[in-house]
Motif scaffolding. Sequence first.
Motif, PDB file in Angstrom:
ATOM      1  N   ASN A  34      25.578  45.120  48.152  1.00 31.18           N
ATOM      2  CA  ASN A  34      25.276  44.864  46.755  1.00 31.18           C
ATOM      3  C   ASN A  34      26.222  43.780  46.264  1.00 31.18           C
ATOM      4  OD1 ASN A  34      27.651  46.266  45.484  1.00 31.18           O
ATOM      5  ND2 ASN A  34      26.726  47.987  46.569  1.00 31.18           N
ATOM      6  N   PHE A  35      25.940  43.286  45.078  1.00 32.70           N
ATOM      7  CA  PHE A  35      26.697  42.163  44.523  1.00 32.70           C
ATOM      8  C   PHE A  35      27.258  42.529  43.155  1.00 32.70           C
ATOM      9  CE2 PHE A  35      23.447  40.508  47.283  1.00 32.70           C
ATOM     10  CZ  PHE A  35      24.134  39.581  48.051  1.00 32.70           C
ATOM     11  N   LYS A  36      28.417  41.978  42.882  1.00 33.62           N
ATOM     12  CA  LYS A  36      28.989  42.058  41.545  1.00 33.62           C
ATOM     13  C   LYS A  36      29.224  40.623  41.094  1.00 33.62           C
ATOM     14  CE  LYS A  36      32.495  44.129  38.659  1.00 33.62           C
ATOM     15  NZ  LYS A  36      33.651  45.002  38.582  1.00 33.62           N
ATOM     16  N   THR A  37      28.766  40.317  39.897  1.00 34.30           N
ATOM     17  CA  THR A  37      28.896  38.979  39.342  1.00 34.30           C
ATOM     18  C   THR A  37      29.782  39.051  38.101  1.00 34.30           C
ATOM     19  OG1 THR A  37      26.667  38.469  40.130  1.00 34.30           O
ATOM     20  CG2 THR A  37      27.599  37.001  38.484  1.00 34.30           C
ATOM     21  N   THR A  38      30.780  38.172  38.041  1.00 34.22           N
ATOM     22  CA  THR A  38      31.693  38.149  36.903  1.00 34.22           C
ATOM     23  C   THR A  38      31.869  36.721  36.397  1.00 34.22           C
ATOM     24  OG1 THR A  38      33.636  37.937  38.326  1.00 34.22           O
ATOM     25  CG2 THR A  38      32.995  40.168  37.697  1.00 34.22           C
ATOM     26  N   LYS A  39      32.248  36.617  35.139  1.00 33.31           N
ATOM     27  CA  LYS A  39      32.530  35.309  34.542  1.00 33.31           C
ATOM     28  C   LYS A  39      34.016  34.976  34.645  1.00 33.31           C
ATOM     29  CE  LYS A  39      28.624  35.384  31.405  1.00 33.31           C
ATOM     30  NZ  LYS A  39      28.173  35.332  30.021  1.00 33.31           N
ATOM     31  N   PHE A  40      34.702  35.651  35.536  1.00 36.53           N
ATOM     32  CA  PHE A  40      36.122  35.407  35.783  1.00 36.53           C
ATOM     33  C   PHE A  40      36.389  35.634  37.271  1.00 36.53           C
ATOM     34  CE2 PHE A  40      35.532  39.832  34.770  1.00 36.53           C
ATOM     35  CZ  PHE A  40      36.283  40.493  35.735  1.00 36.53           C
ATOM     36  N   LEU A  41      37.475  35.101  37.752  1.00 30.58           N
ATOM     37  CA  LEU A  41      37.859  35.267  39.153  1.00 30.58           C
ATOM     38  C   LEU A  41      38.476  36.655  39.320  1.00 30.58           C
ATOM     39  CD1 LEU A  41      38.177  34.044  41.985  1.00 30.58           C
ATOM     40  CD2 LEU A  41      40.376  33.116  41.234  1.00 30.58           C
ATOM     41  N   SER A  42      37.718  37.559  39.901  1.00 29.34           N
ATOM     42  CA  SER A  42      38.200  38.927  40.077  1.00 29.34           C
ATOM     43  C   SER A  42      39.266  38.989  41.160  1.00 29.34           C
ATOM     44  CB  SER A  42      37.034  39.848  40.453  1.00 29.34           C
ATOM     45  OG  SER A  42      36.584  39.549  41.760  1.00 29.34           O
ATOM     46  N   ASP A  43      40.024  40.064  41.162  1.00 25.45           N
ATOM     47  CA  ASP A  43      41.044  40.257  42.197  1.00 25.45           C
ATOM     48  C   ASP A  43      40.417  40.290  43.583  1.00 25.45           C
ATOM     49  OD1 ASP A  43      43.055  40.323  40.299  1.00 25.45           O
ATOM     50  OD2 ASP A  43      43.146  42.517  40.228  1.00 25.45           O
ATOM     51  N   ASN A  69      45.375  23.819  47.985  1.00 24.25           N
ATOM     52  CA  ASN A  69      44.850  23.754  46.615  1.00 24.25           C
ATOM     53  C   ASN A  69      43.573  24.570  46.469  1.00 24.25           C
ATOM     54  OD1 ASN A  69      46.878  21.859  45.773  1.00 24.25           O
ATOM     55  ND2 ASN A  69      45.814  20.363  47.035  1.00 24.25           N
ATOM     56  N   GLU A  70      43.666  25.868  46.680  1.00 24.77           N
ATOM     57  CA  GLU A  70      42.480  26.719  46.667  1.00 24.77           C
ATOM     58  C   GLU A  70      41.962  27.014  45.261  1.00 24.77           C
ATOM     59  OE1 GLU A  70      39.290  29.070  47.253  1.00 24.77           O
ATOM     60  OE2 GLU A  70      40.203  27.544  48.502  1.00 24.77           O
ATOM     61  N   PHE A  71      42.834  27.240  44.322  1.00 25.65           N
ATOM     62  CA  PHE A  71      42.406  27.638  42.988  1.00 25.65           C
ATOM     63  C   PHE A  71      42.546  26.447  42.051  1.00 25.65           C
ATOM     64  CE2 PHE A  71      43.948  31.253  45.376  1.00 25.65           C
ATOM     65  CZ  PHE A  71      42.803  32.036  45.373  1.00 25.65           C
ATOM     66  N   ASP A  72      41.523  26.226  41.210  1.00 22.85           N
ATOM     67  CA  ASP A  72      41.490  25.011  40.405  1.00 22.85           C
ATOM     68  C   ASP A  72      40.912  25.262  39.020  1.00 22.85           C
ATOM     69  OD1 ASP A  72      38.731  25.246  40.772  1.00 22.85           O
ATOM     70  OD2 ASP A  72      38.638  23.691  42.305  1.00 22.85           O
ATOM     71  N   GLU A  73      40.681  24.173  38.307  1.00 25.19           N
ATOM     72  CA  GLU A  73      40.183  24.247  36.924  1.00 25.19           C
ATOM     73  C   GLU A  73      38.734  24.712  36.836  1.00 25.19           C
ATOM     74  OE1 GLU A  73      39.068  20.318  38.587  1.00 25.19           O
ATOM     75  OE2 GLU A  73      40.931  21.466  38.599  1.00 25.19           O
ATOM     76  N   ILE A  74      38.034  24.777  37.948  1.00 20.09           N
ATOM     77  CA  ILE A  74      36.645  25.264  37.947  1.00 20.09           C
ATOM     78  C   ILE A  74      36.606  26.792  37.845  1.00 20.09           C
ATOM     79  CG2 ILE A  74      34.501  25.382  39.304  1.00 20.09           C
ATOM     80  CD1 ILE A  74      35.137  22.572  38.202  1.00 20.09           C
ATOM     81  N   ASP A  75      37.571  27.464  38.433  1.00 22.63           N
ATOM     82  CA  ASP A  75      37.535  28.929  38.456  1.00 22.63           C
ATOM     83  C   ASP A  75      37.323  29.565  37.077  1.00 22.63           C
ATOM     84  OD1 ASP A  75      37.641  29.505  41.230  1.00 22.63           O
ATOM     85  OD2 ASP A  75      39.791  29.083  41.246  1.00 22.63           O
ATOM     86  N   PRO A  76      37.999  29.102  36.025  1.00 21.99           N
ATOM     87  CA  PRO A  76      37.795  29.743  34.714  1.00 21.99           C
ATOM     88  C   PRO A  76      36.404  29.525  34.111  1.00 21.99           C
ATOM     89  CG  PRO A  76      39.878  28.555  34.758  1.00 21.99           C
ATOM     90  CD  PRO A  76      39.120  28.160  35.992  1.00 21.99           C
ATOM     91  N   ILE A  77      35.672  28.518  34.569  1.00 25.79           N
ATOM     92  CA  ILE A  77      34.350  28.255  33.992  1.00 25.79           C
ATOM     93  C   ILE A  77      33.206  28.687  34.899  1.00 25.79           C
ATOM     94  CG2 ILE A  77      35.208  26.341  32.589  1.00 25.79           C
ATOM     95  CD1 ILE A  77      33.716  24.473  34.647  1.00 25.79           C
ATOM     96  N   ALA A  78      33.521  29.139  36.101  1.00 30.58           N
ATOM     97  CA  ALA A  78      32.487  29.491  37.081  1.00 30.58           C
ATOM     98  C   ALA A  78      32.052  30.944  36.958  1.00 30.58           C
ATOM     99  CB  ALA A  78      33.014  29.225  38.489  1.00 30.58           C
ATOM    100  N   HIS A 116      31.386  34.066  39.311  1.00 25.18           N
ATOM    101  CA  HIS A 116      31.906  34.479  40.618  1.00 25.18           C
ATOM    102  C   HIS A 116      31.087  35.651  41.147  1.00 25.18           C
ATOM    103  CE1 HIS A 116      35.502  31.935  40.291  1.00 25.18           C
ATOM    104  NE2 HIS A 116      35.370  32.173  38.996  1.00 25.18           N
ATOM    105  N   LEU A 117      30.634  35.527  42.383  1.00 21.86           N
ATOM    106  CA  LEU A 117      29.875  36.586  43.031  1.00 21.86           C
ATOM    107  C   LEU A 117      30.720  37.198  44.135  1.00 21.86           C
ATOM    108  CD1 LEU A 117      27.760  34.220  42.152  1.00 21.86           C
ATOM    109  CD2 LEU A 117      26.159  35.578  43.466  1.00 21.86           C
ATOM    110  N   VAL A 118      30.696  38.510  44.236  1.00 20.35           N
ATOM    111  CA  VAL A 118      31.341  39.214  45.338  1.00 20.35           C
ATOM    112  C   VAL A 118      30.291  40.097  45.994  1.00 20.35           C
ATOM    113  CG1 VAL A 118      33.142  40.851  46.036  1.00 20.35           C
ATOM    114  CG2 VAL A 118      33.600  39.188  44.224  1.00 20.35           C
ATOM    115  N   LEU A 119      30.177  39.974  47.310  1.00 23.70           N
ATOM    116  CA  LEU A 119      29.271  40.811  48.092  1.00 23.70           C
ATOM    117  C   LEU A 119      30.063  42.009  48.594  1.00 23.70           C
ATOM    118  CD1 LEU A 119      26.744  39.758  50.788  1.00 23.70           C
ATOM    119  CD2 LEU A 119      28.471  41.444  51.339  1.00 23.70           C
ATOM    120  N   TYR A 120      29.496  43.188  48.379  1.00 25.28           N
ATOM    121  CA  TYR A 120      30.109  44.428  48.839  1.00 25.28           C
ATOM    122  C   TYR A 120      29.261  45.034  49.951  1.00 25.28           C
ATOM    123  CZ  TYR A 120      33.214  44.363  44.823  1.00 25.28           C
ATOM    124  OH  TYR A 120      34.177  44.020  43.906  1.00 25.28           O
ATOM    125  N   ASP A 121      29.927  45.488  50.988  1.00 25.31           N
ATOM    126  CA  ASP A 121      29.285  46.217  52.079  1.00 25.31           C
ATOM    127  C   ASP A 121      29.869  47.625  52.061  1.00 25.31           C
ATOM    128  OD1 ASP A 121      27.820  46.773  54.442  1.00 25.31           O
ATOM    129  OD2 ASP A 121      29.550  46.271  55.684  1.00 25.31           O
TER     130      ASP A 121
END
Length: 137
Positions: free
Chosen positions: A3-12, A30-39, A41-46
Amino acid sequence: MINFKTTKFLSDKAKTIREEVFVQEQKFVNEFDEIDPIALHLVLYDENHAAGTCRLYYSMSQECFIIGRLAIHKKYRKKHFGAELIKAAEAQVRQRKGQKIGLSSQKQAVPFYEKLGYRPIGEYYMDEHCPHIRMEK
């Protein structure tokens, strides 16, 4: 069961996966940038375990939605979770009436994205120490 969880913030969970894959494994700095706060974010859970992540945002300069930072935890690779994340991100684009999707692919991942209908655009360029190419669908 995934299943998926979608957030408007970069979750832990998303942050941890990206740190493990891009920073620890691939040695990106340089993994984290100015895009993260506006993106988005999808996390796939198994089975309730965070297995992969990606982000999605609209680029005014490229006039399309951009899928980025696709990462699958090492333990969950070879289960087609990358393709599942792309499909989930594409569904988000369709919900937003998007017509075009772009992404920046590491050279070794180009065949993966081509199987999902993306095509290379332009020439390879270096992002930190790794060759990338822009792709579109």
